[in-house]
Design a protein around this motif. Sequence first.
Motif, PDB file in Angstrom:
ATOM      1  N   UNK A  13       0.877  -1.240  -0.081  1.00 38.74           N
ATOM      2  CA  UNK A  13       0.021   0.019  -0.040  1.00 38.74           C
ATOM      3  C   UNK A  13       0.968   1.368  -0.151  1.00 38.74           C
ATOM      4  N   UNK A  14       1.936   1.189   0.294  1.00 35.76           N
ATOM      5  CA  UNK A  14       2.991   2.197   0.456  1.00 35.76           C
ATOM      6  C   UNK A  14       3.584   2.599  -1.108  1.00 35.76           C
ATOM      7  N   UNK A  15       3.641   1.660  -2.076  1.00 31.93           N
ATOM      8  CA  UNK A  15       4.191   1.773  -3.397  1.00 31.93           C
ATOM      9  C   UNK A  15       4.001   3.096  -4.048  1.00 31.93           C
ATOM     10  N   UNK A  16       2.416   3.432  -4.346  1.00 26.99           N
ATOM     11  CA  UNK A  16       2.489   4.516  -4.870  1.00 26.99           C
ATOM     12  C   UNK A  16       2.831   5.606  -4.277  1.00 26.99           C
ATOM     13  N   UNK A  17       2.996   5.977  -2.994  1.00 21.52           N
ATOM     14  CA  UNK A  17       3.506   7.024  -2.168  1.00 21.52           C
ATOM     15  C   UNK A  17       5.063   7.275  -2.576  1.00 21.52           C
ATOM     16  N   UNK A  18       5.909   6.294  -2.342  1.00 22.33           N
ATOM     17  CA  UNK A  18       7.242   5.926  -2.789  1.00 22.33           C
ATOM     18  C   UNK A  18       7.669   6.517  -4.043  1.00 22.33           C
ATOM     19  N   UNK A  19       7.007   5.931  -5.108  1.00 24.29           N
ATOM     20  CA  UNK A  19       7.022   6.205  -6.384  1.00 24.29           C
ATOM     21  C   UNK A  19       6.858   7.575  -6.546  1.00 24.29           C
ATOM     22  N   UNK A  38      10.264   5.511 -12.010  1.00 32.62           N
ATOM     23  CA  UNK A  38       9.842   4.305 -11.314  1.00 32.62           C
ATOM     24  C   UNK A  38       8.521   4.345 -11.220  1.00 32.62           C
ATOM     25  N   UNK A  39       7.697   2.991 -10.993  1.00 32.59           N
ATOM     26  CA  UNK A  39       6.354   3.125 -11.033  1.00 32.59           C
ATOM     27  C   UNK A  39       5.889   2.500  -9.932  1.00 32.59           C
ATOM     28  N   UNK A  40       4.537   2.742  -9.410  1.00 37.65           N
ATOM     29  CA  UNK A  40       4.210   2.154  -7.988  1.00 37.65           C
ATOM     30  C   UNK A  40       4.240   0.544  -8.320  1.00 37.65           C
ATOM     31  N   UNK A  41       3.909  -0.092  -9.471  1.00 37.22           N
ATOM     32  CA  UNK A  41       4.052  -1.564  -9.750  1.00 37.22           C
ATOM     33  C   UNK A  41       5.445  -2.056  -9.332  1.00 37.22           C
ATOM     34  N   UNK A  42       6.605  -1.260  -9.881  1.00 38.82           N
ATOM     35  CA  UNK A  42       7.839  -1.694  -9.602  1.00 38.82           C
ATOM     36  C   UNK A  42       8.261  -1.380  -8.313  1.00 38.82           C
ATOM     37  N   UNK A  43       7.903  -0.411  -7.624  1.00 35.66           N
ATOM     38  CA  UNK A  43       7.918  -0.474  -6.076  1.00 35.66           C
ATOM     39  C   UNK A  43       7.260  -1.291  -5.309  1.00 35.66           C
ATOM     40  N   UNK A  44       6.147  -1.865  -5.716  1.00 31.27           N
ATOM     41  CA  UNK A  44       5.348  -3.111  -5.115  1.00 31.27           C
ATOM     42  C   UNK A  44       5.944  -4.222  -4.939  1.00 31.27           C
ATOM     43  N   UNK A  49      19.205  -8.099   2.194  1.00 29.92           N
ATOM     44  CA  UNK A  49      18.683  -6.451   2.136  1.00 29.92           C
ATOM     45  C   UNK A  49      17.589  -6.562   3.195  1.00 29.92           C
ATOM     46  N   UNK A  50      17.436  -5.206   3.619  1.00 38.14           N
ATOM     47  CA  UNK A  50      16.411  -4.679   4.365  1.00 38.14           C
ATOM     48  C   UNK A  50      16.105  -3.508   4.108  1.00 38.14           C
ATOM     49  N   UNK A  51      14.766  -3.011   4.406  1.00 37.34           N
ATOM     50  CA  UNK A  51      14.288  -1.749   4.013  1.00 37.34           C
ATOM     51  C   UNK A  51      13.063  -1.384   4.952  1.00 37.34           C
ATOM     52  N   UNK A  52      13.113  -0.165   5.423  1.00 36.50           N
ATOM     53  CA  UNK A  52      11.993   0.203   6.253  1.00 36.50           C
ATOM     54  C   UNK A  52      11.623   1.688   5.744  1.00 36.50           C
ATOM     55  N   UNK A  53      10.187   1.987   6.042  1.00 40.60           N
ATOM     56  CA  UNK A  53       9.380   3.238   5.907  1.00 40.60           C
ATOM     57  C   UNK A  53       9.767   4.049   7.191  1.00 40.60           C
ATOM     58  N   UNK A  54      10.156   5.062   7.007  1.00 40.11           N
ATOM     59  CA  UNK A  54      10.124   6.264   8.010  1.00 40.11           C
ATOM     60  C   UNK A  54       8.964   6.985   8.056  1.00 40.11           C
ATOM     61  N   UNK A  55       8.346   6.718   9.387  1.00 40.31           N
ATOM     62  CA  UNK A  55       7.082   7.334   9.559  1.00 40.31           C
ATOM     63  C   UNK A  55       6.895   8.208  10.793  1.00 40.31           C
ATOM     64  N   UNK A  56       6.480   9.125  10.679  1.00 42.22           N
ATOM     65  CA  UNK A  56       6.256  10.320  11.691  1.00 42.22           C
ATOM     66  C   UNK A  56       4.721  10.629  11.869  1.00 42.22           C
ATOM     67  N   UNK A  57       4.343  10.472  13.213  1.00 43.46           N
ATOM     68  CA  UNK A  57       2.966  10.662  13.316  1.00 43.46           C
ATOM     69  C   UNK A  57       1.815  10.440  12.424  1.00 43.46           C
TER      70      UNK A  57
END
Length: 157
Positions: free
Chosen positions: A9-15, A33-39, A51-59
Amino acid sequence: MRLREWTEADAAWYAEATRDPEVQRFTTDPPTITADQVAAAIAALPSNPSAASFCIEDGGERCGNVAVDFTDGIGHVSYLVAAPARGRGLATKALTEFVAWILTHHAPAELRLWTHRDNTGSRKVAERAGFVRDPARDEDREVKGEIWPTVAYHLVP
């Protein structure tokens, strides 16, 4: 600020976040880069032990990314903060927390990162998070069809 696992669900935001001119100026993410590629990349994370990756989230707001790829016991770290979240100190907090996570869950001989020479913000983040300049590894790199002057940093556990 917290680090959390990425979801599809974060893919479109990241793209969309990578289309920011500063992200394009200083990261290897392609402007196409597309949301499908990110997904697809997010879906592949659990099956990739190097590999590891995390979303940085604030509030509850998505703010950026921290990632590491391991090769031969060396962790190669990268990070970005989206335009609306810059200036809050999130990159330093996230990178510091991520380094602690890496050292708890992996046993790298060393962590390395590089940044564009002109990316003073990223350079300050690396230094505040404990990384030390490693001028012997500075190099010009080909990124997105251009030659980028890069500076290297490392952190030895």
